[in-house]
Write a protein that holds these residues in place. Structure first.
Motif, PDB file in Angstrom:
ATOM      1  N   ALA A 509      23.912  20.007  26.447  1.00  0.00           N
ATOM      2  CA  ALA A 509      23.861  18.614  26.915  1.00  0.00           C
ATOM      3  C   ALA A 509      25.099  18.266  27.721  1.00  0.00           C
ATOM      4  N   SER A 510      25.687  19.262  28.370  1.00  0.00           N
ATOM      5  CA  SER A 510      26.939  19.058  29.100  1.00  0.00           C
ATOM      6  C   SER A 510      26.691  18.424  30.467  1.00  0.00           C
ATOM      7  N   GLY A 511      27.777  18.243  31.204  1.00  0.00           N
ATOM      8  CA  GLY A 511      27.678  17.592  32.507  1.00  0.00           C
ATOM      9  C   GLY A 511      26.857  18.371  33.512  1.00  0.00           C
ATOM     10  N   SER A 512      26.878  19.714  33.427  1.00  0.00           N
ATOM     11  CA  SER A 512      26.107  20.502  34.380  1.00  0.00           C
ATOM     12  C   SER A 512      24.610  20.341  34.164  1.00  0.00           C
ATOM     13  N   MET A 513      24.230  19.834  32.998  1.00  0.00           N
ATOM     14  CA  MET A 513      22.815  19.610  32.697  1.00  0.00           C
ATOM     15  C   MET A 513      22.428  18.151  32.845  1.00  0.00           C
ATOM     16  N   ALA A 514      23.412  17.273  33.102  1.00  0.00           N
ATOM     17  CA  ALA A 514      23.174  15.836  32.987  1.00  0.00           C
ATOM     18  C   ALA A 514      22.548  15.204  34.218  1.00  0.00           C
ATOM     19  N   ALA A 515      22.356  15.979  35.274  1.00  0.00           N
ATOM     20  CA  ALA A 515      21.673  15.415  36.440  1.00  0.00           C
ATOM     21  C   ALA A 515      20.319  14.884  36.009  1.00  0.00           C
ATOM     22  N   ARG A 516      19.975  13.679  36.459  1.00  0.00           N
ATOM     23  CA  ARG A 516      18.792  12.993  35.927  1.00  0.00           C
ATOM     24  C   ARG A 516      17.532  13.837  36.033  1.00  0.00           C
ATOM     25  N   ARG A 517      17.280  14.418  37.195  1.00  0.00           N
ATOM     26  CA  ARG A 517      16.040  15.177  37.357  1.00  0.00           C
ATOM     27  C   ARG A 517      16.020  16.394  36.433  1.00  0.00           C
ATOM     28  N   ARG A 518      17.169  17.079  36.316  1.00  0.00           N
ATOM     29  CA  ARG A 518      17.205  18.276  35.482  1.00  0.00           C
ATOM     30  C   ARG A 518      17.027  17.922  34.010  1.00  0.00           C
ATOM     31  N   MET A 519      17.710  16.872  33.545  1.00  0.00           N
ATOM     32  CA  MET A 519      17.600  16.519  32.129  1.00  0.00           C
ATOM     33  C   MET A 519      16.190  16.042  31.801  1.00  0.00           C
ATOM     34  N   GLU A 520      15.520  15.369  32.718  1.00  0.00           N
ATOM     35  CA  GLU A 520      14.122  15.003  32.492  1.00  0.00           C
ATOM     36  C   GLU A 520      13.272  16.248  32.264  1.00  0.00           C
ATOM     37  N   GLN A 521      13.495  17.271  33.100  1.00  0.00           N
ATOM     38  CA  GLN A 521      12.727  18.499  32.965  1.00  0.00           C
ATOM     39  C   GLN A 521      13.069  19.233  31.679  1.00  0.00           C
ATOM     40  N   VAL A 522      14.349  19.244  31.319  1.00  0.00           N
ATOM     41  CA  VAL A 522      14.775  19.926  30.088  1.00  0.00           C
ATOM     42  C   VAL A 522      14.148  19.255  28.875  1.00  0.00           C
ATOM     43  N   LYS A 523      14.223  17.943  28.803  1.00  0.00           N
ATOM     44  CA  LYS A 523      13.648  17.243  27.655  1.00  0.00           C
ATOM     45  C   LYS A 523      12.136  17.398  27.617  1.00  0.00           C
ATOM     46  N   PHE A 545      25.291  20.890  22.102  1.00  0.00           N
ATOM     47  CA  PHE A 545      26.707  21.115  22.399  1.00  0.00           C
ATOM     48  C   PHE A 545      27.060  20.480  23.735  1.00  0.00           C
ATOM     49  N   ARG A 546      28.198  19.803  23.755  1.00  0.00           N
ATOM     50  CA  ARG A 546      28.716  19.149  24.952  1.00  0.00           C
ATOM     51  C   ARG A 546      30.150  18.749  24.673  1.00  0.00           C
ATOM     52  N   GLY A 547      30.919  18.492  25.710  1.00  0.00           N
ATOM     53  CA  GLY A 547      32.299  18.067  25.522  1.00  0.00           C
ATOM     54  C   GLY A 547      33.149  19.189  24.962  1.00  0.00           C
ATOM     55  N   ALA A 548      33.669  18.979  23.729  1.00  0.00           N
ATOM     56  CA  ALA A 548      34.562  19.966  23.129  1.00  0.00           C
ATOM     57  C   ALA A 548      33.943  20.690  21.941  1.00  0.00           C
ATOM     58  N   GLY A 549      32.719  20.371  21.566  1.00  0.00           N
ATOM     59  CA  GLY A 549      32.180  20.992  20.360  1.00  0.00           C
ATOM     60  C   GLY A 549      30.667  20.917  20.288  1.00  0.00           C
ATOM     61  N   ALA A 550      30.152  21.341  19.148  1.00  0.00           N
ATOM     62  CA  ALA A 550      28.710  21.362  18.899  1.00  0.00           C
ATOM     63  C   ALA A 550      28.438  20.673  17.567  1.00  0.00           C
ATOM     64  N   GLU A 551      27.208  20.187  17.411  1.00  0.00           N
ATOM     65  CA  GLU A 551      26.833  19.560  16.149  1.00  0.00           C
ATOM     66  C   GLU A 551      25.382  19.877  15.818  1.00  0.00           C
ATOM     67  N   LEU A 552      25.095  19.896  14.528  1.00  0.00           N
ATOM     68  CA  LEU A 552      23.725  20.058  14.060  1.00  0.00           C
ATOM     69  C   LEU A 552      23.095  18.668  14.094  1.00  0.00           C
ATOM     70  N   THR A 553      22.443  18.349  15.187  1.00  0.00           N
ATOM     71  CA  THR A 553      21.866  17.022  15.377  1.00  0.00           C
ATOM     72  C   THR A 553      20.710  16.767  14.428  1.00  0.00           C
TER      73      THR A 553
END
Length: 681
Positions: A509-523, A545-553
């Motif tokens: 979920a980082s910035g390289s994935m955050a482009a609106r069109r790409r994140m729509e397709q990913v989700k 995972f994004r920023g500085a770490g990862a979490e079990l969402t």
């Protein structure tokens, strides 16, 4: 024998009590599905129901509880209605019945041993956590409930017997949903939740503690209320054949079902039958529009689901448009009311309108006499709050993941879902029956046999195992008579079918994935894979995972609804801690292997392959990937990289993981088919 909590002593959840009583009055309704969070007294009220049902006449000594009307000359006896509980882990032969092994081995007689369906005839069959029951067993139960008969054709036994019962299933939606076609087969459904009123909670605890301290004294205190309810149920059952459903009211039922756009005609039948039972419960011989309204609130909500992510519910405004506004409530002349409760006030039976709750009791004692609706859960070692059904079920709010130090990020809605490709775990497992990967299961095609005493008998292999020992057992060569069998000769069939898996999504979920069109397709891709996991009865989990770490969402669960809700609010932005994401996924998978060693897992990494967070990020991510591969973890990399200039990092990550590499555009089964056709052409 333990004393069950009295049905009339529980507080709240009027919808649940009403649905259970109406199904007992008219079993043709098709049973009740109770949905609710843990600790909401689902089991308590179901077990208490049999205490207020009138006893039945049966043929004396008959294993099938045959109605004396079917055998007029046979001696009869009276006994209470049975509550038969079906364990989630029951086998098909235990449910349907099978060859009586002891008599087959000792006497050489092929005799049928009745199963749970035979025992439940003319009673209640209760399945706790019905959403965890294997699909083939759910099909058996619902077919028997619909036809009123059970047929056994196995192990040399051919038997058909009556199996008319009230099917009651309870479930926690957080642990997964029933498939829509199975959900529709339940006549009625209700939602239960713990009361939020502190006074009601106090009264629940007070009554539960009094029951646990002296169950017999508590039962005596509520005996009069129980007897009143028994008389009222018996009167409603006797009145039911005389209730008239006029054509104009039946037309209202049809208009209502058409307005709600329910599939098929089962909703019309169930609503009509429920309205008739509701009229009989109130002592009326003619069905009114208000009976239809009460029936619709129980029979239609679960038939409104169009996909697994839809919450059951009913549009009250649409209901009012078809039936007219609900009249103001007032005292109703009810000649068949249950009378006085043990507290001295009028006993409020399950004739309250759906969602209507009693007044809050005072600290000195109940201000409103008890209702048969919900009580403290009687499962040992668990807290016992009671249930209170909301007027219209709404999904619980989902907490948004905590923003990383890199920033709160942005949230993008998912695109439209589609039918996803099937991704499987290689090899043959032995996990729970499902629809994803190959496995040895209780169902499927027969591929061999093994020694054993539980499961479907492989007759040919059993005979083959017994033949070499006939001389030692005293049977002369060439002599006639039966084959001499021993318990060690038994062979059970080994069947190959499909298992369900744990599908753990590890999402970038980082910035390289955050482009609106790409994140729509990913989700959209992840939601499509979640739908596929739902249909294949998998457990799902979500690591981000994004920023500085990862979490079990989302810890692994059977509820794809919750996973979809968490995904919907997933923010994007910041650097790409790929190594941390893979390490968190490895920890989660290791924990799940300890909890359920038989369930194999599939790791789905959704990323463009970049690793930009921390020092030596690329090397650490490759070491984490190699560690997962060394552990034999089945994995899939969904490569989200796009554009004319591509680095191919997703493919490199897949190579280190030993995983299948799939571009995002090829997750769709339709897209893959089109690509193959194009290449063939």
């Amino acid at each position: 024998m333990p004393q069950h909590y009295p049905f009339s002593a529980v507080v709240g959840s009027a919808d649940m009590s009403l649905a259970l009583v109406l199904s007992a009055i008219s079993p043709e309704i098709g049973g009740v599905l109770v949905r609710g969070e843990k600790g909401t007294a689902k089991s308590t009220i179901v077990r208490g129901l049999v205490g207020v049902l009138p006893p039945i006449e049966v043929v004396a000594g008959d294993a099938f509880s045959t109605d004396p009307a079917e055998r007029p000359d046979a001696p009869t006896e009276q006994r209470p209605v049975r509550l038969v509980e079906l364990p989630v882990g029951a086998t098909e032969d235990r449910v349907l019945g099978s060859l009586h092994l002891e008599k087959a081995l000792a006497q050489g007689a092929a005799e049928y041993e009745p199963g749970l369906l035979a025992r439940a005839h003319r009673g209640i069959l209760y399945v706790d956590e019905v959403n965890l029951l294997h699909d083939h067993l759910v099909d058996v139960l619902l077919d028997a409930a619909a036809t009123g008969r059970a047929t056994v054709e196995r192990d040399g036994v051919s038997v058909t017997h009556a199996a008319r019962f009230v099917l009651v299933g309870t479930m926690n939606p957080e642990e997964g949903e029933l498939r829509p076609q199975l959900l529709d087969r339940f006549g009625l459904t209700v939602e239960v939740a713990a009361p939020r009123d502190p006074a009601l909670r106090v009264e629940v605890v007070r009554r539960r503690m009094a029951h646990d301290a002296d169950p017999e004294a508590f039962a005596r205190r509520w005996a009069a209320a129980e007897a009143d309810l028994t008389r009222r149920v018996a009167a409603a059952q006797a009145l039911l054949p005389d209730v008239v459903l006029d054509d104009d009211v039946l037309l209202k039922v049809a208009e209502l079902c058409a307005a709600f756009e329910v599939d098929g005609l089962r909703a019309d039948l169930v609503t009509a039958r429920t309205a008739v039972a509701h009229a009989a419960w109130h002592g009326r011989t003619r069905v009114t529009v208000e009976d239809v309204r009460a029936a619709a609130r129980l029979a239609l909500p679960h038939r409104r689901r169009r996909n697994p992510f839809d919450a059951p519910g009913l549009d009250e405004d649409l209901l009012d448009d078809v039936l007219g506004p609900e009249p103001d409530e007032g005292p109703e002349d009810d000649p068949d009311g249950p009378g006085e409760g043990p507290e001295g006030g009028p006993e409020g039976g399950p004739d309250r309108g759906p969602g209507e709750q009693p007044e809050a009791p005072s600290q000195s004692g109940p201000a409103e006499p008890p209702e048969p609706a919900a009580g403290a859960d009687d499962t040992p070692g668990r807290p016992d709050p009671t249930a209170e059904a909301p007027e219209e079920p709404t999904p619980q709010p989902t907490p948004q993941p905590t923003p990383s130090p890199a920033g709160a990020g942005t949230t993008v809605a998912a695109g439209a879902t589609y039918r996803a490709r099937l991704f499987t775990v290689r090899g043959t497992g032995r996990g729970e029956s499902g629809r994803r990967s190959r496995a040895e299961t209780d169902t499927g095609r027969r591929v061999g046999a093994r020694p054993g005493r539980t499961g479907a008998i492989h007759l040919a292999e059993t005979v083959r195992a017994a033949v070499p020992h006939q001389a030692l057992r005293g049977r002369a060569p060439g002599a006639g008579g039966r084959l001499l069998l021993d318990a060690d000769d038994l062979r059970v069939a080994v069947r190959e079918g499909q298992e369900s898996n744990l599908v753990l999504f590890c999402v970038d979920a980082s910035g390289s994935m955050a482009a609106r069109r790409r994140m729509e397709q990913v989700k959209a891709a992840i939601l499509s894979l979640l739908l596929d996991a739902y249909r294949r009865r998998d457990k799902v989990g979500l690591v981000t995972f994004r920023g500085a770490g990862a979490e079990l969402t989302l810890p692994p669960t059977r509820s794809v609804d919750v996973a979809a809700a968490r995904l919907e609010v997933l923010p994007g932005g910041g650097r790409t801690p790929l190594a941390e994401g893979l390490e968190e996924a490895a920890r989660t998978l290791a924990t799940e292997r300890l909890r359920d060693p038989r369930r194999r897992s599939l790791l789905v990494v959704v990323t463009d392959g970049r690793a930009t967070a921390g020092t030596d990020a690329v090397a650490r991510s490759r070491r984490a990937a190699a560690a997962l591969a060394a552990a034999g973890q089945a994995a899939l990399v969904v490569d989200c990289e796009s554009g004319p200039m591509r680095l191919g990092l997703g493919g490199v990550l897949a190579a280190h993981l030993g995983a299948e590499h799939v571009p995002l555009a090829e997750v769709s089964a339709g897209a893959l088919t089109a690509t193959v056709r194009e290449r063939v052409a």
